[in-house]
Design an enzyme around this catalytic site. Structure first.
Site, PDB file in Angstrom:
ATOM      1  CE  LYS A  13      -2.275  -0.784   3.837  1.00 28.11           C
ATOM      2  NZ  LYS A  13      -1.885  -2.111   4.293  1.00 28.11           N
ATOM      3  NE  ARG A  88      -4.705  -1.140  10.305  1.00 30.29           N
ATOM      4  CZ  ARG A  88      -3.623  -0.582   9.745  1.00 30.29           C
ATOM      5  NH1 ARG A  88      -3.641   0.642   9.337  1.00 30.29           N
ATOM      6  NH2 ARG A  88      -2.538  -1.303   9.567  1.00 30.29           N
ATOM      7  NE  ARG A 127       7.306  -3.071   6.000  1.00 30.29           N
ATOM      8  CZ  ARG A 127       6.009  -2.732   6.025  1.00 30.29           C
ATOM      9  NH1 ARG A 127       5.366  -2.459   4.905  1.00 30.29           N
ATOM     10  NH2 ARG A 127       5.358  -2.703   7.152  1.00 30.29           N
ATOM     11  NE  ARG A 160       6.243  -0.689  10.244  1.00 25.87           N
ATOM     12  CZ  ARG A 160       5.103  -0.564   9.562  1.00 25.87           C
ATOM     13  NH1 ARG A 160       5.099  -0.026   8.355  1.00 25.87           N
ATOM     14  NH2 ARG A 160       3.962  -0.969  10.070  1.00 25.87           N
ATOM     15  NE  ARG A 171       1.627  -4.817  11.214  1.00 29.46           N
ATOM     16  CZ  ARG A 171       2.596  -4.592  10.335  1.00 29.46           C
ATOM     17  NH1 ARG A 171       3.744  -5.258  10.417  1.00 29.46           N
ATOM     18  NH2 ARG A 171       2.438  -3.714   9.383  1.00 29.46           N
TER      19      ARG A 171
END
Ligand code: AMP
Length: 218
Positions: A13, A88, A127, A160, A171
């Protein structure tokens, strides 16, 4: 155009929203980026949300509602926005409707990027992001030129805290239980366009533009 870009964590995203921002000439509003910036600054909001964000749980709707009302009322969002990471929950859908109604506006389109869960876990666990300029890399598919260093600004890249395997699982669980119903609500309203999030960045970008019903820049 007032656009929401949805999809599970790690589907791309952020990357795609940055491209849509340039295409549509409107700001990219990422609630995750806003929360992380306030955590880095150590602001009162940052202190309140830190535990939620680092454990992969959702920040309470009331706090998110205040944040989004303030952000969308700003001058730069007057011509539109690409909203990434909000709403969300179904409660946040109602909050967004209320905020837009007060601004005399409405949503034009909701795009949802999809990808299989195994691909998402792979993307998130590799990531690495730049805490300074927000650039995002991947250990395998988009490695920085020098290991651990941001190509764009030279800062040290970080993983992160919520991109570790245990938090990724949480998540994804939260996404399935709380956010998938949001897509259903927008489908019922006739606003949803589903877009395959697998493939080259440019190819996915072209699919998103088709989902918007536009192929020419603003
Ligand atoms: P993201 O960068 O969009 O994956 O968001 C990172 C984290 O920020 C999420 O796991 C949540 O803890 C928090 N967050 C971001 N957007 C929202 C939202 N709309 N509602 C609740 N929590 C959020």
């Amino acid at each position: 155009m007032n656009v929401v870009l949805m999809g599970p964590p790690g589907v791309g995203k952020g990357t795609q929203a940055a491209a849509l921002k340039a295409f549509l000439g409107v700001p990219h509003v990422s609630t995750g980026d806003i929360l992380r910036a306030s955590m880095n600054e150590g602001s009162p909001l940052g202190k309140k949300v830190k535990e939620y964000v680092e454990s992969g749980r959702l920040v309470p709707d009331e706090l998110m509602g205040d944040l989004i009302a303030e952000r969308l009322a700003r001058h730069d969002a007057a011509r539109g926005f690409v909203l990434d990471g909000f709403p969300r929950t179904l409660e946040q859908v109602a909050i967004l409707d209320g905020v837009l109604e007060r601004l005399g506006r409405s949503l034009d389109r909701v795009l949802i990027l999809t990808a299989p869960e195994a691909e998402i876990v792979h993307r998130l666990s590799g990531r690495r992001s730049c805490p300074k300029c927000g650039s995002v890399f991947h250990l395998e598919s988009r490695p920085p030129k020098a290991a651990g260093i941001c190509d764009n600004c030279g800062s040290a890249l970080v993983q992160r805290k919520d991109d570790t395997e245990e938090v990724i699982r949480e998540r994804l669980r939260v996404y399935a239980s709380q956010t998938v119903p949001v897509a259903g609500a927008y489908r019922t309203k006739g606003l949803l366009a589903e877009v395959d999030g697998l493939g080259e960045v440019a190819e996915i970008g072209a699919r998103l533009k088709a989902g918007l019903g536009r192929t020419q820049p603003a």
